[in-house]
Design a protein around this motif. Structure first.
Motif, PDB file in Angstrom:
ATOM      1  N   GLU A 181       0.834  -1.198   0.000  1.00 12.83           N
ATOM      2  CA  GLU A 181       0.000   0.000   0.000  1.00 12.83           C
ATOM      3  C   GLU A 181       0.871   1.251   0.000  1.00 12.83           C
ATOM      4  OE1 GLU A 181      -3.323  -0.533   2.783  1.00 12.83           O
ATOM      5  OE2 GLU A 181      -3.238   1.650   3.001  1.00 12.83           O
ATOM      6  N   GLY A 182       1.925   1.193   0.785  1.00 10.32           N
ATOM      7  CA  GLY A 182       2.859   2.322   0.831  1.00 10.32           C
ATOM      8  C   GLY A 182       3.489   2.574  -0.528  1.00 10.32           C
ATOM      9  N   TYR A 183       3.896   1.496  -1.199  1.00  9.43           N
ATOM     10  CA  TYR A 183       4.525   1.635  -2.531  1.00  9.43           C
ATOM     11  C   TYR A 183       3.527   2.178  -3.548  1.00  9.43           C
ATOM     12  CZ  TYR A 183       8.550  -1.002  -0.865  1.00  9.43           C
ATOM     13  OH  TYR A 183       9.640  -1.414  -0.157  1.00  9.43           O
ATOM     14  N   ARG A 184       2.264   1.721  -3.417  1.00  9.05           N
ATOM     15  CA  ARG A 184       1.233   2.192  -4.364  1.00  9.05           C
ATOM     16  C   ARG A 184       1.022   3.693  -4.185  1.00  9.05           C
ATOM     17  NH1 ARG A 184      -2.621  -2.445  -3.424  1.00  9.05           N
ATOM     18  NH2 ARG A 184      -2.054  -3.937  -5.032  1.00  9.05           N
ATOM     19  N   ALA A 185       0.949   4.121  -2.922  1.00 12.38           N
ATOM     20  CA  ALA A 185       0.747   5.558  -2.653  1.00 12.38           C
ATOM     21  C   ALA A 185       1.913   6.365  -3.219  1.00 12.38           C
ATOM     22  CB  ALA A 185       0.602   5.796  -1.154  1.00 12.38           C
ATOM     23  N   GLN A 186       3.109   5.828  -3.045  1.00  9.95           N
ATOM     24  CA  GLN A 186       4.288   6.524  -3.586  1.00  9.95           C
ATOM     25  C   GLN A 186       4.214   6.596  -5.106  1.00  9.95           C
ATOM     26  OE1 GLN A 186       8.097   5.046  -2.286  1.00  9.95           O
ATOM     27  NE2 GLN A 186       7.439   4.968  -0.181  1.00  9.95           N
ATOM     28  N   LEU A 187       3.737   5.505  -5.719  1.00  6.58           N
ATOM     29  CA  LEU A 187       3.617   5.481  -7.178  1.00  6.58           C
ATOM     30  C   LEU A 187       2.608   6.511  -7.662  1.00  6.58           C
ATOM     31  CD1 LEU A 187       4.641   3.905  -9.629  1.00  6.58           C
ATOM     32  CD2 LEU A 187       2.665   2.418  -9.401  1.00  6.58           C
ATOM     33  N   VAL A 188       1.490   6.614  -6.943  1.00  8.11           N
ATOM     34  CA  VAL A 188       0.476   7.606  -7.309  1.00  8.11           C
ATOM     35  C   VAL A 188       1.072   9.012  -7.205  1.00  8.11           C
ATOM     36  CG1 VAL A 188      -1.665   8.681  -6.524  1.00  8.11           C
ATOM     37  CG2 VAL A 188      -1.545   6.215  -6.733  1.00  8.11           C
ATOM     38  N   ASP A 189       1.761   9.273  -6.095  1.00 10.00           N
ATOM     39  CA  ASP A 189       2.402  10.592  -5.912  1.00 10.00           C
ATOM     40  C   ASP A 189       3.390  10.847  -7.039  1.00 10.00           C
ATOM     41  OD1 ASP A 189       2.575  10.462  -2.264  1.00 10.00           O
ATOM     42  OD2 ASP A 189       1.020  11.140  -3.652  1.00 10.00           O
ATOM     43  N   PHE A 190       4.140   9.831  -7.391  1.00 11.78           N
ATOM     44  CA  PHE A 190       5.151   9.967  -8.443  1.00 11.78           C
ATOM     45  C   PHE A 190       4.498  10.356  -9.759  1.00 11.78           C
ATOM     46  CE2 PHE A 190       8.685   9.221 -11.083  1.00 11.78           C
ATOM     47  CZ  PHE A 190       8.278   8.437 -12.151  1.00 11.78           C
ATOM     48  N   GLU A 191       3.379   9.670 -10.098  1.00 12.87           N
ATOM     49  CA  GLU A 191       2.693   9.967 -11.357  1.00 12.87           C
ATOM     50  C   GLU A 191       2.137  11.392 -11.344  1.00 12.87           C
ATOM     51  OE1 GLU A 191       2.539   8.255 -14.143  1.00 12.87           O
ATOM     52  OE2 GLU A 191       3.665   6.597 -13.300  1.00 12.87           O
ATOM     53  N   ILE A 192       1.606  11.805 -10.180  1.00 11.06           N
ATOM     54  CA  ILE A 192       1.055  13.171 -10.077  1.00 11.06           C
ATOM     55  C   ILE A 192       2.168  14.190 -10.283  1.00 11.06           C
ATOM     56  CG2 ILE A 192       0.056  14.846  -8.458  1.00 11.06           C
ATOM     57  CD1 ILE A 192      -1.569  12.529  -7.274  1.00 11.06           C
ATOM     58  N   TYR A 193       3.291  13.976  -9.593  1.00 11.52           N
ATOM     59  CA  TYR A 193       4.385  14.935  -9.716  1.00 11.52           C
ATOM     60  C   TYR A 193       4.947  14.956 -11.138  1.00 11.52           C
ATOM     61  CZ  TYR A 193       4.333  15.156  -4.623  1.00 11.52           C
ATOM     62  OH  TYR A 193       3.945  15.325  -3.319  1.00 11.52           O
ATOM     63  N   LYS A 194       4.976  13.775 -11.728  1.00 13.51           N
ATOM     64  CA  LYS A 194       5.508  13.677 -13.101  1.00 13.51           C
ATOM     65  C   LYS A 194       4.615  14.488 -14.044  1.00 13.51           C
ATOM     66  CE  LYS A 194       6.267  10.075 -16.436  1.00 13.51           C
ATOM     67  NZ  LYS A 194       6.057   8.657 -16.690  1.00 13.51           N
ATOM     68  N   GLN A 195       3.281  14.323 -13.880  1.00 16.10           N
ATOM     69  CA  GLN A 195       2.351  15.046 -14.750  1.00 16.10           C
ATOM     70  C   GLN A 195       2.470  16.550 -14.514  1.00 16.10           C
ATOM     71  OE1 GLN A 195      -1.753  14.341 -13.927  1.00 16.10           O
ATOM     72  NE2 GLN A 195      -2.426  14.956 -15.919  1.00 16.10           N
ATOM     73  N   GLN A 196       2.563  16.934 -13.237  1.00 16.02           N
ATOM     74  CA  GLN A 196       2.684  18.367 -12.932  1.00 16.02           C
ATOM     75  C   GLN A 196       3.963  18.918 -13.522  1.00 16.02           C
ATOM     76  OE1 GLN A 196       2.350  18.768  -8.670  1.00 16.02           O
ATOM     77  NE2 GLN A 196       0.160  19.071  -8.767  1.00 16.02           N
ATOM     78  N   LEU A 197       5.018  18.143 -13.428  1.00 14.26           N
ATOM     79  CA  LEU A 197       6.307  18.594 -13.963  1.00 14.26           C
ATOM     80  C   LEU A 197       6.224  18.813 -15.459  1.00 14.26           C
ATOM     81  CD1 LEU A 197       9.125  19.004 -12.756  1.00 14.26           C
ATOM     82  CD2 LEU A 197       9.722  16.746 -13.546  1.00 14.26           C
ATOM     83  N   GLU A 198       5.533  17.910 -16.151  1.00 16.81           N
ATOM     84  CA  GLU A 198       5.373  18.038 -17.599  1.00 16.81           C
ATOM     85  C   GLU A 198       4.635  19.329 -17.944  1.00 16.81           C
ATOM     86  OE1 GLU A 198       7.633  15.072 -18.627  1.00 16.81           O
ATOM     87  OE2 GLU A 198       6.573  16.242 -20.133  1.00 16.81           O
ATOM     88  N   SER A 199       3.546  19.584 -17.195  1.00 16.17           N
ATOM     89  CA  SER A 199       2.768  20.793 -17.519  1.00 16.17           C
ATOM     90  C   SER A 199       3.551  22.041 -17.123  1.00 16.17           C
ATOM     91  CB  SER A 199       1.407  20.759 -16.842  1.00 16.17           C
ATOM     92  OG  SER A 199       1.521  20.875 -15.460  1.00 16.17           O
ATOM     93  N   TYR A 200       4.298  21.987 -16.024  1.00 13.54           N
ATOM     94  CA  TYR A 200       5.074  23.161 -15.605  1.00 13.54           C
ATOM     95  C   TYR A 200       6.223  23.451 -16.567  1.00 13.54           C
ATOM     96  CZ  TYR A 200       2.624  23.291 -11.138  1.00 13.54           C
ATOM     97  OH  TYR A 200       1.663  23.382 -10.165  1.00 13.54           O
ATOM     98  N   LYS A 201       6.734  22.408 -17.205  1.00 18.25           N
ATOM     99  CA  LYS A 201       7.822  22.630 -18.191  1.00 18.25           C
ATOM    100  C   LYS A 201       7.325  23.535 -19.301  1.00 18.25           C
ATOM    101  CE  LYS A 201       9.700  18.761 -19.707  1.00 18.25           C
ATOM    102  NZ  LYS A 201      10.188  17.368 -19.789  1.00 18.25           N
ATOM    103  N   GLY A 202       6.128  23.226 -19.799  1.00 15.35           N
ATOM    104  CA  GLY A 202       5.531  24.039 -20.865  1.00 15.35           C
ATOM    105  C   GLY A 202       5.295  25.467 -20.410  1.00 15.35           C
TER     106      GLY A 202
END
Lengths: 183, 282
Positions: B84-105
């Protein structure tokens, strides 16, 4: 100190408001999928069906609440949808109490009439932006399919809300019966 | 003892010991460090050794059946908690990754336009009865948003704020016929304005009107805002030209524009709350 009956009426009316607000939030989230560009305006059947089960003032207020939630996301002038759904609820409640029976057929008829009226008004309002050039495309490609989609959902909404609203009423009727026997 | 030493058994024992010592000496001196005896014994018994090891392994597993289920239950719970801990980390990772992509633009556009002030926003709702992709964002007057603020996604103009609440606002997309944007095509520098029709808007397309009949705009051209009117800043991308057609009602032409944004999946946007030249009609 409110009696048990008064408290029951209060909870039941609160349930009606909770249902219309929840339906509004779901509609604004486009929770139901689009079918070939058509969208379901679920607040219309929800208000019509709710009006079959509640008093005239409560149906009117629930319609206004539903319209207010829809107005949050709407591009039409604020208050238009609150007024439209408020009067839809009011008319449905009056008709059911005076002239019509509470049934799926009545719910369907109300949904058909008020959804149809809504779609027509909305098309005409939009048409004024295009100087009437865009009416056919707008009506046949978006509003008419959405109207059909909405009307087809009415039996499902009626079945769900009928069950939901009846649970509280049945429970209270049993309570009154038991109390009468004890007395 | 002396009699034993003189007997035959002692001689046999001495012989075996000498052979073993000689074998050890030979193993030490040989290249593969094994004595002839070890090699012979290994040749005979290695298949049996293999079988024995396999049996031992199987018996070890069999023994697990006799471990109490309580032990396994506890182990399962520990592993599920870890998962469960790893899944939560994965979700956070995907969110940050998406935010990073949009912030790059957005960083690119901020670097190009230092005068822009932004308010990041998320799409939280849409009007089911609106055919032109309007949406609601989670920013309002409390965040500095006001009516007619442009809304962008990366370097694309996606709409304009038309209703402002305290914590939310309604945005009309550029597909809405009520939204008019002055624009130009970047290669030919021809000016025009966005004037949508219902049919095009329902197909998710837009129209750049007011072009010359002899326009040199070609399909594939990029259309940007021209900044005229003071509502939209200059050089925000509206879309690419799909085709150029002649107007039937007058002598002008128009270009059909395909927006570069998928409105149905739009989630993160930015509101330009202030820019140089905002509100100044040119």
């Amino acid at each position: 100190m409110p009696t048990k009956e008064q408290r029951f009426v209060f909870y039941r009316n609160a349930l009606a408001f909770a249902v219309v607000v929840a339906a509004g939030l779901l509609q604004n989230s486009l929770w139901l999928p689009e079918v070939r560009g058509a969208r379901a305006f679920i607040l219309l059947p929800v208000v019509c069906v709710t009006a079959l089960f509640f008093s005239v003032p409560v149906s009117f207020a629930a319609g206004i609440a539903a319209g207010a939630v829809w107005d949050i996301a709407s591009t039409t002038p604020d208050g238009y949808l609150a007024v439209y759904l408020g009067f839809s609820g009011l008319l449905c409640a009056v008709l059911v109490r005076r002239y019509m029976r509470r049934s799926l057929r009545t719910a369907w008829l109300f949904c058909f009439v008020f959804s149809g009226l809504f779609v027509l008004i909305r098309t005409l309002v939009y048409a004024s932006y295009f100087d009437f050039q865009g009416i056919p495309a707008l009506f046949f490609q978006f509003f008419l399919p959405s109207f059909v989609y909405t009307v087809l959902l009415c039996p499902v909404i009626y079945a769900v809300l009928n069950r939901l609203y009846s649970i509280l009423s049945d429970g209270f009727e049993k309570y009154k019966l038991v109390n009468r026997r004890i007395k | 003892m002396q009699q034993w030493l003189k007997g035959r058994n002692a001689k046999i024992f001495a012989g075996i010991l000498a052979a073993l010592l000689l074998g050890m000496l030979a193993a030490a001196l040989s290249a593969d460090a094994t004595s002839p005896l070890t090699r012979a014994v290994g040749f005979v018994f290695s298949p049996l050794q293999t079988v024995s090891t396999k049996i031992a392994g199987g018996l070890r597993g069999f023994g697990g059946h006799f471990v109490s289920s309580g032990y396994y239950q506890q182990r399962i719970e520990e592993l599920e908690l870890e998962l469960e801990g790893y899944r939560a980390q994965l979700v956070d990772f995907e969110i940050y990754k998406q935010q990073l992509e949009s912030y790059k633009g957005f960083l690119e556009i901020k670097e190009k336009h230092e005068d822009f002030e932004f308010a990041p926003a998320t799409v939280i709702g849409r009007d089911a009865a609106d055919a032109f992709r309007s949406f609601v964002i989670n920013r309002g007057s409390a965040d500095g948003v006001s009516v007619n603020d442009p809304v962008i996604y990366e370097s694309y103009l996606v709409g304009v704020v038309k209703e402002v609440g305290v914590t939310s606002s309604v945005v009309w997309s550029i597909l809405d016929p009520r939204v008019s944007v002055s624009a130009y095509e970047i290669r030919s520098r021809e000016d025009g304005y966005l004037a949508n029709t219902a049919a095009l808007s329902l197909s998710g397309l837009s129209r750049l009107s007011g072009l010359d009949r002899a326009t040199t705009i070609l399909p594939g051209g990029i259309v940007c805002t021209s900044g005229v009117g003071g509502i939209f800043p200059r050089d925000l991308i509206l879309g690419t030209v799909k085709e150029v057609l002649d107007q039937k009602t007058d002598i002008s032409s128009y270009a059909v524009i395909e927006p570069g944004v998928d409105y149905a999946n739009l989630i993160d946007v930015f509101v330009i709350t202030s820019f140089l030249g905002q509100g100044e009609a040119e």
